[in-house]
Design an enzyme around this catalytic site. Structure first.
Site, PDB file in Angstrom:
ATOM      1  N   GLU A 224       0.842  -1.202   0.000  1.00  0.00           N
ATOM      2  CA  GLU A 224       0.000   0.000   0.000  1.00  0.00           C
ATOM      3  C   GLU A 224       0.875   1.249   0.000  1.00  0.00           C
ATOM      4  OE1 GLU A 224      -3.289   2.049   3.065  1.00  0.00           O
ATOM      5  OE2 GLU A 224      -2.657  -0.032   3.321  1.00  0.00           O
ATOM      6  N   ASP A 226       0.120   5.096   0.703  1.00  0.00           N
ATOM      7  CA  ASP A 226      -0.830   6.132   1.093  1.00  0.00           C
ATOM      8  C   ASP A 226      -0.330   7.481   0.591  1.00  0.00           C
ATOM      9  OD1 ASP A 226      -2.610   4.435   2.485  1.00  0.00           O
ATOM     10  OD2 ASP A 226      -1.295   4.433   4.221  1.00  0.00           O
ATOM     11  N   GLU A 229      -3.573  10.984   3.275  1.00  0.00           N
ATOM     12  CA  GLU A 229      -4.565  10.756   4.323  1.00  0.00           C
ATOM     13  C   GLU A 229      -4.698  12.080   5.042  1.00  0.00           C
ATOM     14  OE1 GLU A 229      -4.862   6.485   5.925  1.00  0.00           O
ATOM     15  OE2 GLU A 229      -2.714   6.923   5.959  1.00  0.00           O
ATOM     16  N   HIS A 240       3.919   1.580   2.904  1.00  0.00           N
ATOM     17  CA  HIS A 240       3.703   0.293   3.573  1.00  0.00           C
ATOM     18  C   HIS A 240       4.113  -0.839   2.626  1.00  0.00           C
ATOM     19  CE1 HIS A 240       1.063   1.895   6.839  1.00  0.00           C
ATOM     20  NE2 HIS A 240       0.576   2.693   5.903  1.00  0.00           N
TER      21      HIS A 240
END
Length: 438
Positions: A224, A226, A229, A240
């Site tokens: 992942e 991101d 956010e 991640h």
């Protein structure tokens, strides 16, 4: 004979596959975007977890946060008995689009239910997610989080989920990408109702504080990134890595006390300006003014990947990312191995980022194409305090302060009541060569 057995197994799997409902037609909201300066005609699809799941009539296979024991006594019969329904995007989910702009509403009161948040994916065509190869590329979009208070997260990110929603590999996943199947992320979520097309009903436990969610025996893990956010008070971008992308169980998921024994780096390595020493950079009326739309540029430098850089554009002005200003970490404005290793030492956090291969491991994981996810959600586990407040709440350690929100903020029942009309807007999605999209 072995071939014949394989054919029979495949035919059986197709026979009992999750079916597609016919009570609401599936019409994907359009969303255009740019690839290498060329306009792409795309659309979005809502995740299968949000959809009505019922038998051949109107009896729920999943009601509230529990499975029907009659229709779903086991995973196979559940797939055989149940239909995944089409979506009324605006009426049920509060989702609207126009041109290159998408708005996700928070609380939507429909004819039969109240919906909280949503998660959608960018489609290339009716049956396939748009996929991206990130290394040596730049991803840009405009976000408006002015209507998101503490406790909410308007997120835009990439995950290594299958482009067809798993349909070709897992015959049970018949609805595929057209109906938003196949989700996975680095938290190895156990709340997915279907994983690889199979109902996740074994050991299902309804949530104690979320009337719509629960958790099954299996999780679904994948790498992942991101990109964004954020709410109006705080923002972070986070890497991640996972050692593999797979359905997981128990230790492999990093469950319970084995958080750092799983196949994914759940903590990740994040860049949050407030957390790393600049409390005047992002927020209402600050350098990056969250009360107004802002264009967000993320650059993936190198192949192998060595650095992830962030640039903002607002009011016609290019704004370079903030620099770190904390003890034990060199003054930097991007994510690299050195930054991640130094901040893990400085904060005393477990360096699972390094254990999972660091930037090299993440770079290898990005050899797999990734899918774009856009979502709006509240947090029934930690009240979003890890993004916008102090977390853990009783900690005074370096890095524990992540944003200005109170440690009492973010309780979902409070946010859903007081900020039902919250929303996030994403627009102007662009992908191309470094320094070409802003």
């Amino acid at each position: 004979m072995a071939t014949l057995v394989g054919i029979l197994v495949s035919l059986f799997a197709l026979e009992v596959a999750l079916e597609i409902g016919t009570q609401t037609s599936e019409s994907h909201p359009s969303l255009s975007w740019e690839l290498n300066g060329q306009r792409q005609t795309g659309s979005i699809v809502i995740d299968s977890n949000w959809r009505w799941l019922h038998d051949s009539g109107t009896t729920n296979c999943y009601d509230g946060n529990e499975w029907s024991s009659d229709l779903c006594p086991d995973p196979e019969k559940c797939s055989q008995n149940c239909y995944l329904e089409g979506a009324d995007y605006s009426g049920t989910y509060g989702i609207s689009s126009s041109g290159n702009s998408l708005q996700l509403g928070f609380v939507t009161k429909g004819s039969y239910s109240t919906n909280i948040g949503s998660r959608v994916y960018l489609l290339k065509d009716e049956n396939t997610y748009a996929t991206f190869k990130l290394k040596n590329k730049e991803f840009t979009f405009t976000a408006d989080v002015s209507n998101l208070p503490c406790g909410l997260n308007g997120a835009l990110y990439f995950v290594a989920m299958p482009a067809d929603g798993g349909k070709s590999k897992y015959p049970l996943a018949k609805p595929g990408a057209k109906y938003g199947m196949g989700y996975c992320d680095a938290q190895c979520p156990h709340d997915m109702k279907f994983i690889n097309g199979e109902a996740n009903i074994l050991d299902w436990k309804p949530s104690s504080n979320d009337e719509n969610a629960g958790a099954g025996r299996y999780g679904t893990c994948c790498t992942e990134m991101d990109i964004w956010e954020a709410n109006s008070q705080a923002t972070a971008y986070t890497v991640h890595a996972c050692s593999k992308n797979a359905r997981c169980e128990g230790t492999e998921c990093g469950d319970d006390d084995g958080r750092y024994n799983g196949i994914c780096d759940k903590d990740g390595c994040d860049f949050n300006s407030w957390r790393w020493g600049n409390k005047t950079f992002f927020g209402p009326n600050l350098i990056v003014d969250s009360s107004k739309p802002v264009t967000v540029v993320t650059q993936f430098i190198g192949d192998p990947l060595t650095e992830i850089r962030r640039i903002y554009v607002q009011g016609g002005k290019v704004i370079q990312n903030s620099f770190t200003n904390i003890s034990g970490v060199a003054s930097v404005d991007s994510i690299t191995d050195a930054f991640c290793n130094e901040n893990k030492v400085a904060t005393g956090d477990t360096n699972d980022f390094k254990a999972k291969g660091g930037m090299s491991g993440f770079s290898k994981a990005l050899d797999t194409e990734v899918v774009l996810v856009l979502s709006l959600w509240d947090d029934h586990t930690a009240n979003m305090l890890w993004l916008d407040s102090t977390y853990p709440t009783d900690s005074s350690a370096l890095g524990a302060s992540r944003g200005p929100c109170a440690i009492t903020s973010g309780e979902p029942k409070d946010v859903e009541s007081a900020s039902a009309n919250a929303s996030v807007k994403f627009s102007d999605i662009k992908f191309g060569a470094i320094d070409s999209t802003y």
